[in-house]
Design a protein around this motif. Structure first.
Motif, mmCIF file in Angstrom:
data_model
loop_
_atom_site.group_PDB
_atom_site.id
_atom_site.type_symbol
_atom_site.label_atom_id
_atom_site.label_comp_id
_atom_site.label_asym_id
_atom_site.label_seq_id
_atom_site.Cartn_x
_atom_site.Cartn_y
_atom_site.Cartn_z
ATOM 1 N N VAL A 10 0.856 -1.178 0.000
ATOM 2 C CA VAL A 10 0.000 0.000 0.000
ATOM 3 C C VAL A 10 0.895 1.231 0.000
ATOM 4 C CG1 VAL A 10 -1.826 1.211 1.259
ATOM 5 C CG2 VAL A 10 -1.677 -1.284 1.392
ATOM 6 N N PHE A 11 0.628 2.160 -0.916
ATOM 7 C CA PHE A 11 1.353 3.433 -0.911
ATOM 8 C C PHE A 11 0.440 4.502 -0.322
ATOM 9 C CE2 PHE A 11 3.510 1.277 -4.535
ATOM 10 C CZ PHE A 11 4.816 1.361 -4.075
ATOM 11 N N GLU A 12 0.946 5.165 0.707
ATOM 12 C CA GLU A 12 0.186 6.267 1.319
ATOM 13 C C GLU A 12 0.788 7.580 0.829
ATOM 14 O OE1 GLU A 12 -2.265 5.670 3.428
ATOM 15 O OE2 GLU A 12 -1.863 3.710 4.372
ATOM 16 N N THR A 17 -4.648 6.691 -0.349
ATOM 17 C CA THR A 17 -4.028 5.378 -0.228
ATOM 18 C C THR A 17 -4.161 4.650 -1.555
ATOM 19 O OG1 THR A 17 -4.684 5.337 2.071
ATOM 20 C CG2 THR A 17 -4.198 3.215 1.072
ATOM 21 N N TYR A 18 -3.055 4.045 -2.024
ATOM 22 C CA TYR A 18 -3.126 3.255 -3.249
ATOM 23 C C TYR A 18 -2.713 1.822 -2.949
ATOM 24 C CZ TYR A 18 -2.789 1.653 -8.003
ATOM 25 O OH TYR A 18 -2.976 0.937 -9.152
ATOM 26 N N PHE A 19 -3.610 0.887 -3.217
ATOM 27 C CA PHE A 19 -3.365 -0.532 -2.992
ATOM 28 C C PHE A 19 -2.698 -1.110 -4.236
ATOM 29 C CE2 PHE A 19 -4.348 -3.768 0.001
ATOM 30 C CZ PHE A 19 -4.982 -3.128 1.059
ATOM 31 N N GLY A 38 3.362 -8.128 -17.126
ATOM 32 C CA GLY A 38 2.065 -7.537 -16.803
ATOM 33 C C GLY A 38 1.952 -6.149 -17.374
ATOM 34 N N PRO A 39 0.748 -5.597 -17.411
ATOM 35 C CA PRO A 39 0.542 -4.279 -18.013
ATOM 36 C C PRO A 39 1.243 -3.171 -17.219
ATOM 37 C CG PRO A 39 -1.473 -5.072 -16.970
ATOM 38 C CD PRO A 39 -0.488 -6.185 -16.897
ATOM 39 N N SER A 40 1.452 -2.058 -17.888
ATOM 40 C CA SER A 40 2.119 -0.921 -17.248
ATOM 41 C C SER A 40 1.368 -0.495 -15.989
ATOM 42 C CB SER A 40 2.174 0.235 -18.256
ATOM 43 O OG SER A 40 2.857 1.309 -17.672
ATOM 44 N N GLY A 41 2.113 -0.277 -14.930
ATOM 45 C CA GLY A 41 1.516 0.202 -13.687
ATOM 46 C C GLY A 41 0.938 -0.894 -12.813
ATOM 47 N N CYS A 42 1.138 -2.169 -13.179
ATOM 48 C CA CYS A 42 0.517 -3.248 -12.391
ATOM 49 C C CYS A 42 1.308 -3.546 -11.113
ATOM 50 C CB CYS A 42 0.346 -4.516 -13.223
ATOM 51 S SG CYS A 42 1.869 -5.415 -13.529
ATOM 52 N N GLY A 43 2.563 -3.129 -11.062
ATOM 53 C CA GLY A 43 3.324 -3.354 -9.828
ATOM 54 C C GLY A 43 4.533 -4.252 -9.999
ATOM 55 N N LYS A 44 5.012 -4.410 -11.244
ATOM 56 C CA LYS A 44 6.187 -5.262 -11.476
ATOM 57 C C LYS A 44 7.422 -4.690 -10.775
ATOM 58 C CE LYS A 44 5.807 -4.694 -15.965
ATOM 59 N NZ LYS A 44 4.601 -3.827 -16.000
ATOM 60 N N SER A 45 7.641 -3.380 -10.977
ATOM 61 C CA SER A 45 8.825 -2.767 -10.346
ATOM 62 C C SER A 45 8.683 -2.780 -8.831
ATOM 63 C CB SER A 45 9.013 -1.330 -10.837
ATOM 64 O OG SER A 45 9.250 -1.321 -12.220
ATOM 65 N N ASP A 159 15.026 -4.946 -14.251
ATOM 66 C CA ASP A 159 13.781 -4.214 -14.496
ATOM 67 C C ASP A 159 13.758 -3.686 -15.932
ATOM 68 O OD1 ASP A 159 11.376 -2.994 -14.240
ATOM 69 O OD2 ASP A 159 11.899 -1.770 -12.505
ATOM 70 N N GLU A 160 13.128 -4.428 -16.825
ATOM 71 C CA GLU A 160 13.027 -4.091 -18.249
ATOM 72 C C GLU A 160 14.384 -3.646 -18.805
ATOM 73 O OE1 GLU A 160 9.464 -2.428 -19.725
ATOM 74 O OE2 GLU A 160 8.622 -2.134 -17.735
ATOM 75 N N PRO A 161 15.434 -4.473 -18.609
ATOM 76 C CA PRO A 161 16.784 -3.989 -18.934
ATOM 77 C C PRO A 161 17.007 -3.721 -20.418
ATOM 78 C CG PRO A 161 16.822 -6.351 -18.511
ATOM 79 C CD PRO A 161 15.450 -5.865 -18.139
HETATM 80 N N1 LIG Z 1 6.310 5.537 -4.291
HETATM 81 C C1 LIG Z 1 5.064 5.409 -4.749
HETATM 82 N N2 LIG Z 1 4.054 6.136 -4.226
HETATM 83 C C2 LIG Z 1 2.783 6.005 -4.653
HETATM 84 N N3 LIG Z 1 2.403 5.141 -5.620
HETATM 85 C C3 LIG Z 1 3.380 4.387 -6.177
HETATM 86 C C4 LIG Z 1 4.741 4.485 -5.778
HETATM 87 N N4 LIG Z 1 5.460 3.584 -6.512
HETATM 88 C C5 LIG Z 1 4.587 2.995 -7.330
HETATM 89 N N5 LIG Z 1 3.345 3.452 -7.132
HETATM 90 C C6 LIG Z 1 2.121 3.013 -7.822
HETATM 91 O O1 LIG Z 1 2.039 1.607 -7.744
HETATM 92 C C7 LIG Z 1 1.597 1.077 -8.990
HETATM 93 C C8 LIG Z 1 2.614 0.080 -9.503
HETATM 94 O O2 LIG Z 1 3.788 0.785 -9.933
HETATM 95 P P1 LIG Z 1 5.024 0.042 -10.584
HETATM 96 O O3 LIG Z 1 6.052 1.066 -10.906
HETATM 97 O O4 LIG Z 1 5.431 -1.081 -9.707
HETATM 98 O O5 LIG Z 1 4.369 -0.545 -11.925
HETATM 99 P P2 LIG Z 1 5.064 -1.330 -13.135
HETATM 100 O O6 LIG Z 1 4.284 -2.577 -13.342
HETATM 101 O O7 LIG Z 1 6.516 -1.451 -12.904
HETATM 102 O O8 LIG Z 1 4.791 -0.336 -14.383
HETATM 103 P P3 LIG Z 1 5.676 -0.088 -15.720
HETATM 104 O O9 LIG Z 1 5.478 -1.299 -16.582
HETATM 105 O O10 LIG Z 1 5.037 1.131 -16.329
HETATM 106 O O11 LIG Z 1 7.087 0.124 -15.297
HETATM 107 C C9 LIG Z 1 1.355 2.268 -9.906
HETATM 108 O O12 LIG Z 1 -0.012 2.589 -9.894
HETATM 109 C C10 LIG Z 1 2.186 3.367 -9.299
HETATM 110 O O13 LIG Z 1 1.613 4.625 -9.529
#
Ligand SMILES: Nc1ncnc2c1ncn2[C@@H]1O[C@H](COP(=O)(O)OP(=O)(O)OP(=O)(O)O)[C@@H](O)[C@H]1O
Ligand SMILES: [Mg+2]
Length: 260
Positions: A10-12, A17-19, A38-45, A159-161
């Motif tokens: 969870v990011f506060e 709050t973002y789950f 997974g799709p962009s923004g799904c949380g891989k990083s 990470d997507e090297p």
């Molecule tokens: N420090 C942070 N504070 C708030 N939200 C965050 C933070 N880091 C990531 N997020 C959110 O968590 C979600 C996952 O982010 P993450 O960077 O892990 O996605 P990703 O799968 O790596 O995307 P991409 O393929 O675009 O790199 C996103 O909605 C992002 O906005």
């Protein structure tokens, strides 16, 4: 062995709050090559950062060899898409690798042989005097890999090297990486959003759903010999299977983009 069990993140922030992750479980065996797809923004990083020890978990557990991951550790090194900014621009190719050895406190007497070993492994031994700005994108990635290997980690977190490289260079990097993986026996966790890249590299692919509350929806055992013949009908079948897992997510996230 790397393991996450029922991990939530969870990011506060001031905006609320973002789950990001919810109920992510995955066990990665020593020496295994796993792709997170997974799709962009799904949380891989985010998941990779948890494995590295850069991010803490909000729930569940993340362990390496049955010990909780609480901080970054030289046993698990991260490699980034932008090798240029990960390298030290004021140091030559050779000095960038040497930097890793100094960090690891390797005795100075062993530096020349170790530097030779890893520069040769990535075929940069004849470019050792060049600075990062004088290297091509693929060479910079190879230098990033050599510097990471010089620390002798057990796990490479990537990470997507190769995402910014052209198709030919990327294919060459796949061969280089698979060769290094076979020779060194490292565990590799490799993030990509490219289905073909995941199929050509991985032992197993962990497919993640779109966030919020992203999780691993499918674990796919590739079970094909390497080097992979991408014209094999099984590859097309896997590609379609993964694409159909991801497509509804991609559509949903683009719909969301249009609405807001
Ligand atoms: N420090 C942070 N504070 C708030 N939200 C965050 C933070 N880091 C990531 N997020 C959110 O968590 C979600 C996952 O982010 P993450 O960077 O892990 O996605 P990703 O799968 O790596 O995307 P991409 O393929 O675009 O790199 C996103 O909605 C992002 O906005
Ligand atoms: Mg990312």
């Amino acid at each position: 062995m790397l393991r996450v069990t029922d991990v939530c993140k969870v990011f506060e922030s001031a905006r609320g709050t973002y789950f990001a992750l919810d109920g992510v479980s995955l066990t990665i065996r020593d020496g295994e090559f796993v792709c997170l797809l997974g799709p962009s923004g799904c949380g891989k990083s985010t998941l990779l950062n948890i494995l590295a020890g850069f991010e803490s978990v909000s729930g569940g557990t993340a362990t390496f060899n049955n010990t909780a991951i609480t901080r970054a550790d030289r046993e698990r090194v991260m490699l980034f898409q932008d090798a240029g900014s990960a390298l030290l621009p004021w140091l030559s190719t050779e000095e960038n690798v040497r930097f890793g050895l100094r960090v690891r406190k390797v005795p100075k007497v062993d530096w020349p042989a170790t530097i030779d070993k890893y520069l040769r492994m990535v075929s940069l031994d004849s470019h050792r005097a060049k600075f990062p700005a004088e290297l091509s994108g693929g060479m910079r990635q190879r230098l990033q890999i050599a510097r990471a290997l010089a620390v002798e980690p057990k796990v490479l977190l990537m990470d997507e090297p190769f995402a910014a490289l052209d198709a030919l260079t990327r294919r060459h990097m796949h061969t280089v990486l698979l060769d290094i993986w076979r020779r060194t026996g490292k565990t590799i966790v490799f993030v990509t959003h490219d289905i073909a890249e995941a199929i050509s590299l991985a032992d197993r692919i962990a497919v993640m759903s779109t966030g919020p509350r992203s999780t691993i929806t499918r674990l796919i055992d590739i079970g094909l010999q390497r080097p992979r013949d991408m014209t094999n009908p099984k590859v097309a079948q896997l590609f379609n299977e993964i694409e159909s897992l991801l497509t509804p997510d991609v559509l949903r996230s683009s719909e969301r983009l249009e609405v807001h």
